[in-house]
Scaffold this active site. Structure first.
Site, short mmCIF file in Angstrom:
data_model
loop_
_atom_site.label_atom_id
_atom_site.label_comp_id
_atom_site.label_asym_id
_atom_site.label_seq_id
_atom_site.Cartn_x
_atom_site.Cartn_y
_atom_site.Cartn_z
N SER A 126 0.80 -1.23 0.00
CA SER A 126 0.00 0.00 0.00
C SER A 126 0.83 1.27 0.00
O SER A 126 0.37 2.32 -0.46
CB SER A 126 -0.94 0.01 1.21
OG SER A 126 -0.20 -0.11 2.42
N GLY A 179 -1.85 -4.19 1.27
CA GLY A 179 -1.94 -5.36 2.14
C GLY A 179 -1.10 -6.55 1.74
O GLY A 179 -1.19 -7.60 2.39
N ASN A 193 4.54 -5.65 5.38
CA ASN A 193 3.60 -6.71 5.75
C ASN A 193 4.25 -8.08 5.87
O ASN A 193 3.55 -9.09 5.99
CB ASN A 193 2.47 -6.78 4.71
CG ASN A 193 1.70 -5.49 4.61
OD1 ASN A 193 1.30 -4.91 5.62
ND2 ASN A 193 1.47 -5.03 3.39
N ASP A 227 -2.19 6.95 10.36
CA ASP A 227 -1.32 6.06 11.12
C ASP A 227 0.13 6.40 10.82
O ASP A 227 0.40 7.40 10.14
CB ASP A 227 -1.63 4.59 10.79
CG ASP A 227 -1.54 4.29 9.30
OD1 ASP A 227 -0.64 4.84 8.63
OD2 ASP A 227 -2.37 3.52 8.77
N HIS A 233 1.15 5.06 6.40
CA HIS A 233 0.62 5.53 5.12
C HIS A 233 0.61 7.04 5.02
O HIS A 233 0.09 7.73 5.90
CB HIS A 233 -0.80 4.98 4.92
CG HIS A 233 -0.86 3.49 4.99
ND1 HIS A 233 -1.20 2.83 6.16
CD2 HIS A 233 -0.60 2.54 4.06
CE1 HIS A 233 -1.16 1.53 5.93
NE2 HIS A 233 -0.80 1.33 4.66
#
Length: 255
Positions: free
Chosen positions: A31, A67, A99, A223, A226
């Site tokens: 992402s 993701g 991730n 957050d 991002h």
């Protein structure tokens, strides 16, 4: 008296621009690179890959998906799908890491990679798991990158492995940044396949350090991972800055 065909003498010149313009840059990542950024917060975030085309003279195809990890990108056949379109002369930029951590137990999220045995960079290590009811042999992060790189290199493409973008290094109020273990894995994968590493993580962190806490915090609306569209543009420029310090031929196409 016969005269040479003037059109034939122009043929090499006509073909040259076509050859150059036919090159394409492909992106594989998560992402932080993907169009739209974090799918959980549409509109407020953007992936840096969305702005790379404005910094290069080559077209960019952004195949990054929110993701995803190197493992899930592989399992879903996304590297193979990209390879089906890649041709000789193209560039492929691979950037994962956000991730890929975590644990396979007690619950496998389908993204976590297998840690090298004894934390000793034994990249041939494999782990056994069951994800969504299907048994799966999980490889190390380095192994997934090496396999993907070789897939693209077999098509004649040039692979660039990029270190992951940093989380907000000012999150605690004090600047804190250090390369992660995935940066080491990136470097080792690049060595294994003869690819260039772009130190995107450290280049971006350096920009954030110069901006200071308040300005950097404003780039992370939801957050610490991002960025906003404005932040993604900064991250894209940091990639180009890091690219210029490498031997990659892609730097010859920077605007």
């Amino acid at each position: 008296m016969r005269f040479p065909n003037p059109h034939l003498s122009l043929l090499p010149l006509l073909l040259l621009p076509t050859t150059i313009l036919s090159q394409t840059v492909y992106l594989a990542g998560d992402s932080t690179m993907a169009p739209g950024g974090d799918s959980a917060h549409p509109g407020s975030t953007q992936g840096w890959g969305s702005y790379l085309a404005s910094l290069l003279t080559l077209p960019v195809v952004n195949n990054a998906i929110a993701g995803r990890s190197a493992r899930s990108f592989t399992r879903e056949g996304r590297f193979q799908s990209m390879a089906n379109n890649v041709k000789s002369g193209d560039y492929v930029i691979i950037e994962f890491g956000h991730n890929d951590g975590g644990s396979l137990t007690p619950t496998d999220n389908g993204r976590t990679d297998c840690n090298p045995a004894n934390n000793n960079n034994n990249y041939a290590t494999t782990c056994q798991t069951t994800y969504n009811g299907v048994p799966e042999t999980v490889l190390t992060f380095e192994a997934y990158l090496v396999n993907a790189a070789r897939l693209f290199q077999a098509k004649g493409a040039t692979v660039i492995i990029s270190t992951a973008t940093p989380n907000n290094p000012w999150e605690t109020g004090t600047f804190t940044y250090g390369p992660s273990r995935f940066d080491t894995y990136d470097g080792d994968a690049a060595k294994a396949v003869g690819a260039v590493v772009v130190q995107h993580g450290s280049a971006t962190a350096s920009v954030y350090q110069g901006m200071g806490a308040a300005a950097t915090d404003a780039l992370f609306p939801n957050d610490h991972t991002h960025t906003s569209p404005a932040g993604a543009q900064i991250v894209a420029k940091a990639f180009v800055t890091a690219l210029k310090s490498t031997s990659s031929g892609l730097k010859n196409y920077v605007r």
